[in-house]
Scaffold this motif. Structure first.
Motif, PDB file in Angstrom:
ATOM      1  N   ILE A 601     -45.443  53.663  -2.454  1.00  0.00           N
ATOM      2  CA  ILE A 601     -44.642  54.751  -2.079  1.00  0.00           C
ATOM      3  C   ILE A 601     -45.631  55.759  -1.527  1.00  0.00           C
ATOM      4  CG2 ILE A 601     -42.759  56.341  -2.310  1.00  0.00           C
ATOM      5  CD1 ILE A 601     -41.967  54.700  -5.032  1.00  0.00           C
ATOM      6  N   MET A 602     -45.718  55.771  -0.044  1.00  0.00           N
ATOM      7  CA  MET A 602     -46.668  56.530   0.643  1.00  0.00           C
ATOM      8  C   MET A 602     -46.239  57.414   1.558  1.00  0.00           C
ATOM      9  SD  MET A 602     -49.623  55.113  -0.639  1.00  0.00           S
ATOM     10  CE  MET A 602     -49.350  54.251  -2.210  1.00  0.00           C
ATOM     11  N   GLY A 603     -46.815  58.811   1.475  1.00  0.00           N
ATOM     12  CA  GLY A 603     -46.210  59.689   2.505  1.00  0.00           C
ATOM     13  C   GLY A 603     -46.451  59.759   3.959  1.00  0.00           C
ATOM     14  N   CYS A 604     -47.249  58.995   4.059  1.00  0.00           N
ATOM     15  CA  CYS A 604     -47.594  58.955   5.717  1.00  0.00           C
ATOM     16  C   CYS A 604     -48.562  57.565   5.854  1.00  0.00           C
ATOM     17  CB  CYS A 604     -48.975  60.144   6.066  1.00  0.00           C
ATOM     18  SG  CYS A 604     -50.277  60.338   5.324  1.00  0.00           S
ATOM     19  N   ILE A 605     -49.037  57.349   7.250  1.00  0.00           N
ATOM     20  CA  ILE A 605     -49.678  56.218   7.364  1.00  0.00           C
ATOM     21  C   ILE A 605     -51.203  56.335   6.995  1.00  0.00           C
ATOM     22  CG2 ILE A 605     -50.590  57.021   9.680  1.00  0.00           C
ATOM     23  CD1 ILE A 605     -48.850  53.518   8.787  1.00  0.00           C
ATOM     24  N   VAL A 606     -51.693  57.350   6.839  1.00  0.00           N
ATOM     25  CA  VAL A 606     -53.071  57.359   6.224  1.00  0.00           C
ATOM     26  C   VAL A 606     -53.084  56.735   4.994  1.00  0.00           C
ATOM     27  CG1 VAL A 606     -54.915  59.028   5.348  1.00  0.00           C
ATOM     28  CG2 VAL A 606     -53.793  59.393   7.628  1.00  0.00           C
ATOM     29  N   ASN A 607     -52.089  56.839   4.142  1.00  0.00           N
ATOM     30  CA  ASN A 607     -51.960  56.393   2.596  1.00  0.00           C
ATOM     31  C   ASN A 607     -51.104  55.334   2.836  1.00  0.00           C
ATOM     32  OD1 ASN A 607     -53.867  58.193   1.285  1.00  0.00           O
ATOM     33  ND2 ASN A 607     -52.422  59.736   0.926  1.00  0.00           N
ATOM     34  N   GLY A 608     -51.145  54.788   3.864  1.00  0.00           N
ATOM     35  CA  GLY A 608     -50.167  53.444   4.179  1.00  0.00           C
ATOM     36  C   GLY A 608     -50.517  52.263   3.535  1.00  0.00           C
ATOM     37  N   ALA A 615     -50.242  46.680  -3.701  1.00  0.00           N
ATOM     38  CA  ALA A 615     -48.553  46.535  -3.650  1.00  0.00           C
ATOM     39  C   ALA A 615     -48.070  45.288  -3.393  1.00  0.00           C
ATOM     40  CB  ALA A 615     -47.931  47.699  -3.056  1.00  0.00           C
ATOM     41  N   ASP A 616     -46.898  44.798  -3.530  1.00  0.00           N
ATOM     42  CA  ASP A 616     -45.857  43.724  -3.168  1.00  0.00           C
ATOM     43  C   ASP A 616     -45.327  44.187  -2.011  1.00  0.00           C
ATOM     44  OD1 ASP A 616     -47.121  41.897  -5.340  1.00  0.00           O
ATOM     45  OD2 ASP A 616     -45.717  43.060  -6.386  1.00  0.00           O
ATOM     46  N   TYR A 617     -44.711  45.282  -2.409  1.00  0.00           N
ATOM     47  CA  TYR A 617     -43.978  45.936  -1.213  1.00  0.00           C
ATOM     48  C   TYR A 617     -44.449  47.515  -0.962  1.00  0.00           C
ATOM     49  CZ  TYR A 617     -41.133  41.845  -2.200  1.00  0.00           C
ATOM     50  OH  TYR A 617     -40.655  40.513  -2.406  1.00  0.00           O
ATOM     51  N   GLY A 618     -44.082  47.723   0.280  1.00  0.00           N
ATOM     52  CA  GLY A 618     -44.525  49.301   0.710  1.00  0.00           C
ATOM     53  C   GLY A 618     -43.352  49.888   1.377  1.00  0.00           C
ATOM     54  N   TYR A 619     -43.281  51.456   0.907  1.00  0.00           N
ATOM     55  CA  TYR A 619     -42.416  52.212   1.749  1.00  0.00           C
ATOM     56  C   TYR A 619     -43.254  53.453   2.248  1.00  0.00           C
ATOM     57  CZ  TYR A 619     -38.309  55.539   1.471  1.00  0.00           C
ATOM     58  OH  TYR A 619     -37.123  56.410   1.797  1.00  0.00           O
ATOM     59  N   ILE A 627     -38.997  55.701   8.149  1.00  0.00           N
ATOM     60  CA  ILE A 627     -39.759  54.870   6.943  1.00  0.00           C
ATOM     61  C   ILE A 627     -40.225  53.419   7.549  1.00  0.00           C
ATOM     62  CG2 ILE A 627     -39.657  53.980   4.615  1.00  0.00           C
ATOM     63  CD1 ILE A 627     -39.572  57.146   4.797  1.00  0.00           C
ATOM     64  N   ALA A 628     -41.408  52.796   7.495  1.00  0.00           N
ATOM     65  CA  ALA A 628     -41.865  51.783   7.424  1.00  0.00           C
ATOM     66  C   ALA A 628     -41.987  50.828   6.269  1.00  0.00           C
ATOM     67  CB  ALA A 628     -43.211  51.775   8.389  1.00  0.00           C
ATOM     68  N   LEU A 629     -41.075  49.783   6.358  1.00  0.00           N
ATOM     69  CA  LEU A 629     -41.272  48.903   5.040  1.00  0.00           C
ATOM     70  C   LEU A 629     -42.345  47.795   5.223  1.00  0.00           C
ATOM     71  CD1 LEU A 629     -37.446  48.764   4.431  1.00  0.00           C
ATOM     72  CD2 LEU A 629     -39.083  50.294   3.516  1.00  0.00           C
ATOM     73  N   TYR A 630     -43.230  47.469   4.172  1.00  0.00           N
ATOM     74  CA  TYR A 630     -44.181  46.383   4.258  1.00  0.00           C
ATOM     75  C   TYR A 630     -44.006  45.429   3.116  1.00  0.00           C
ATOM     76  CZ  TYR A 630     -47.043  49.425   6.943  1.00  0.00           C
ATOM     77  OH  TYR A 630     -47.552  50.437   7.990  1.00  0.00           O
ATOM     78  N   ARG A 631     -44.485  44.230   3.765  1.00  0.00           N
ATOM     79  CA  ARG A 631     -44.804  43.129   2.509  1.00  0.00           C
ATOM     80  C   ARG A 631     -46.077  43.070   2.279  1.00  0.00           C
ATOM     81  NH1 ARG A 631     -42.018  39.092   4.898  1.00  0.00           N
ATOM     82  NH2 ARG A 631     -40.198  39.243   3.732  1.00  0.00           N
ATOM     83  N   GLY A 632     -46.562  43.375   1.352  1.00  0.00           N
ATOM     84  CA  GLY A 632     -48.160  43.387   1.308  1.00  0.00           C
ATOM     85  C   GLY A 632     -48.591  44.479   2.221  1.00  0.00           C
ATOM     86  N   GLN A 633     -49.627  44.293   3.007  1.00  0.00           N
ATOM     87  CA  GLN A 633     -50.054  45.013   4.141  1.00  0.00           C
ATOM     88  C   GLN A 633     -49.579  44.723   5.259  1.00  0.00           C
ATOM     89  OE1 GLN A 633     -54.535  44.679   3.848  1.00  0.00           O
ATOM     90  NE2 GLN A 633     -54.452  46.005   1.981  1.00  0.00           N
ATOM     91  N   ASN A 634     -48.471  44.007   5.483  1.00  0.00           N
ATOM     92  CA  ASN A 634     -47.758  43.664   6.790  1.00  0.00           C
ATOM     93  C   ASN A 634     -46.662  44.577   6.831  1.00  0.00           C
ATOM     94  OD1 ASN A 634     -49.976  41.768   7.506  1.00  0.00           O
ATOM     95  ND2 ASN A 634     -48.896  40.251   5.955  1.00  0.00           N
ATOM     96  N   VAL A 635     -46.475  45.158   8.286  1.00  0.00           N
ATOM     97  CA  VAL A 635     -45.136  45.769   8.536  1.00  0.00           C
ATOM     98  C   VAL A 635     -44.234  44.861   8.777  1.00  0.00           C
ATOM     99  CG1 VAL A 635     -45.826  46.376  10.641  1.00  0.00           C
ATOM    100  CG2 VAL A 635     -44.352  47.928   9.473  1.00  0.00           C
TER     101      VAL A 635
END
Length: 667
Positions: A601-608, A615-619, A627-635
């Protein structure tokens, strides 16, 4: 390259002054305003603001709260030139109010902002992964000439900042983050601690060429194993290659919130502090920044008198394990302990008389009267130690009982209950369980005769304890003895503490136990207290519930047993595009039943995508309300409206077959 155990004797494993005696690593002094840093000074506390840097008064007020909570340095993000310029206004207002605390500008991507900030504040932090590189997640096959050309390009871009820092007396932190290594570094070294170290050393070589030494180094990661290995390797490489001994800034990135954040921070930071590494600490919690400083101070304060309070431990010439790469100690499988089994959790109920069914709720075992069956949650203990208080009812299948040998030898049912021996009893008694026996000991009780008997007992699990203030190194030395003697008995790590607050228990236990688990040492955990004389049974059960939760939290933080959802959430800063605390709580409420799933759970793209490398998933916040949702490091999904983003995240998890519907646990 993966090293085998046989390679370790050929490896230079020295990364600290001593593995057995507390001794702080000697460093050069770094001058940061009026508060110098290094081994000649106390370990410093710092934190980072979360207010928009353009909000001058908000930043000032928050900085003051942080300073009054114990921060000795205040870090403020400067993502562009305009924020860097506003640092001057923040600094002037703080000085006007009588606060002289040094300010640190946090820079990503923007050399121009760094060059301006270096003229205005006492220190700048640059990330070598994105200071002069753009990350595109590309694998590039460099020739040697091509790689050297890239280094020259970086040198030209970096030299102006170094010259400004020299001119203005500004300090610098070269801060590598595991998740934001450049494509160039990843292509040559991979996603490894070595890559993290080399990323920093490339910039450090430029600084030393220009005779600029006012530098602090860091190797931060959200994976505690990677973080610890990278710091150790950094120290070893600095020494081997003849660099100056620069001070270290310690931190675990995106540690999370509440109990999980504190435990994870202590596993990483505490492990290094035990070995005398570290000169300033920042604990990264998804909470208000003024709450971080007391946690950092509590970790640091444990070492104030360590040298005078520690008891001597037999020295070791070199580590018999590889401190730069994770290997789990090779052990026998005894029943369900050791071998390839996950580390086990033993609950210490020995102080409770007349244990009842409802008392087991605190260690994750629930009896349901209507269907007449037991249920266990994800924090269900594997064993319960009852001492001289044998349980009178049938235990659930997921829980096994350990009693003291003097009780065990006289009970009728010896099949489902297992004995705990003292060394004297173990040496003298021939009556043992056919498949599993426990032996409780300290390093001082090891004799050649006992070691020989242990070596030939395939039913034995050791329960090791210490009464040394320098606890983790003494337990580690005991493990080293077992390795040197080629003893493969599984080991349960036991730690007993006085009655502590929740925070202190989490920090101390996570340091002492987590520091061993990170090195692959330990097949289980048992937490207890030497002061169990509580009159109120319910209070005692609550205390033991805390121990059980903490034990599972440590195993998760050390990456050795995943029992719950892991949240890799950043601590927020002026770049954050949504309320991190509120959003993290909302996501946790919907997903905390997904055992073993890791959500960033990252507040901006710098910490994205970089910072949530594990992480398995990213918010990730990518704009106001987007919000961009990620699977691993892929948007996977871009610009999802914030009000729909959690539902979309759950749908993504569902598509991958990782979603389970939450079940209400009847109690």
């Amino acid at each position: 390259m993966t090293l085998t155990t046989s390679d370790i004797s050929q490896l230079n494993t020295r990364y600290c002054n001593s593995l057995t005696q507390y001794s702080r690593r000697q460093t050069i002094d770094v001058h940061i305003g009026d508060i110098p840093l290094g081994s000649n000074y106390p370990i410093r506390v710092q934190s980072m603001t979360t207010i928009d840097t353009m909000d001058t008064m908000g930043s000032v007020e928050q900085s003051i709260r942080m300073i009054e909570a114990g921060c000795e340095y205040v870090r403020i993000t400067a993502p562009s030139v305009k924020e860097a310029q506003n640092l001057e206004n923040i600094r002037k207002e703080l000085r006007k109010r009588g606060y002289k605390t040094p300010l640190i500008a946090d820079i990503h991507f923007t050399p121009n902002a760094a060059e301006l900030a270096a003229r205005l504040v006492e220190k700048v932090r640059i990330n070598p992964g994105n200071y002069a590189d753009k990350k595109r997640f590309e694998v590039i096959d460099y020739t040697e000439a091509g790689y050297q050309a890239e280094l020259e390009r970086i040198r030209e871009r970096f030299i102006p900042l170094v010259k400004i820092c020299k001119e203005y007396g500004t300090a610098m932190r070269i801060g590598t983050n595991h998740g934001s290594l450049s494509d160039r570094i990843l292509s040559r070294y991979g996603d490894t601690p070595l890559g993290m170290v080399e990323s920093a050393l490339e910039f450090l070589r430029i600084c030393e060429d220009l005779k600029y030494y006012n530098i602090v180094l860091s190797m931060k990661a959200s994976n505690t194993q990677v973080m610890v290995q990278a710091y150790r390797l950094l120290v070893q490489k600095l020494d081997k290659e003849g660099f100056k001994p620069y001070p270290l800034h310690l931190g675990v990135t995106e540690a999370g919130e509440a109990e999980d954040g504190r435990i994870k921070s202590a596993v990483g930071i505490g492990t290094l502090l035990e070995d005398g590494l570290g000169d300033t600490v920042r604990v990264s919690l998804t909470e208000e920044p003024e709450l971080e400083a007391p946690v950092a101070k509590a970790l640091i304060d444990r070492y104030t008198n360590r040298a005078s309070l520690q008891k001597p431990i037999a020295p070791v010439e070199a580590s018999p394990i590889n401190p730069f790469q994770y290997f789990r100690r090779n052990t026998l499988e005894v029943l369900n302990i050791g071998g390839h089994n996950v580390p086990r959790v033993v609950a210490d109920y020995s102080a409770i008389e007349n244990i009842q069914i409802e008392d087991l709720k605190g260690i994750g075992h629930f009896y349901l009267p209507l269907p007449d069956k037991w249920r266990m949650n994800d924090l269900g203990a594997d064993f319960i130690y009852t001492g001289t208080n044998k349980i009178s009812f049938m235990l659930p299948n997921g829980l096994k009982e350990i009693t003291d040998y003097n009780l065990w030898k006289d009970i009728a049912d010896k099949v489902h209950t297992f004995p705990l021996f003292t060394p004297g009893q173990y040496m003298q008694q021939s009556a043992k369980h056919g498949s599993l026996n426990f032996l409780k000991l300290t390093i001082g009780e090891l004799t050649d005769t006992l070691l020989n008997q242990i070596k030939h007992d395939a039913t034995l699990v050791l329960l090791i304890d210490t009464y040394n203030e320098h606890a983790m190194p003494e337990l580690r030395r005991l493990f080293f003895t077992l390795i040197e003697e080629e003893i493969q008995s599984p080991v349960i790590i036991m730690r007993q503490f006085p009655l502590l607050t929740n925070d202190m228990l989490q920090l101390y236990a996570a340091t002492d136990v987590g520091g061993l688990l990170i090195d692959g040492l330990g097949d289980g955990v048992m937490l207890g207290t030497a002061l169990l004389a509580l009159a109120d049974k319910q209070e005692l059960v609550k205390l033991l519930t805390r121990y059980n939760q903490t034990a599972f939290g440590i195993l998760q933080a050390a990456r050795t047993r995943m029992s719950k959802t892991e949240y890799i959430s950043c601590p927020s800063c002026g770049r954050t595009l949504f309320d991190l605390q509120e959003t993290t709580a909302m996501i946790r409420k919907r997903t905390d039943h997904l055992k073993g799933v890791k959500i960033g759970i990252m507040g901006c793209i710098v910490n994205g995508p970089g910072e949530m490398a594990d992480a398995d998933y990213g918010y990730v916040g990518v704009g106001k309300g987007k919000i961009a949702l990620y699977r691993g490091q892929n948007v996977i999904k871009k610009a999802v409206p914030a009000e729909k983003a959690v539902d979309e995240l759950i749908e993504l998890i569902r598509e991958d077959g990782n979603w389970l519907e939450p079940e209400a646990l009847e109690q």
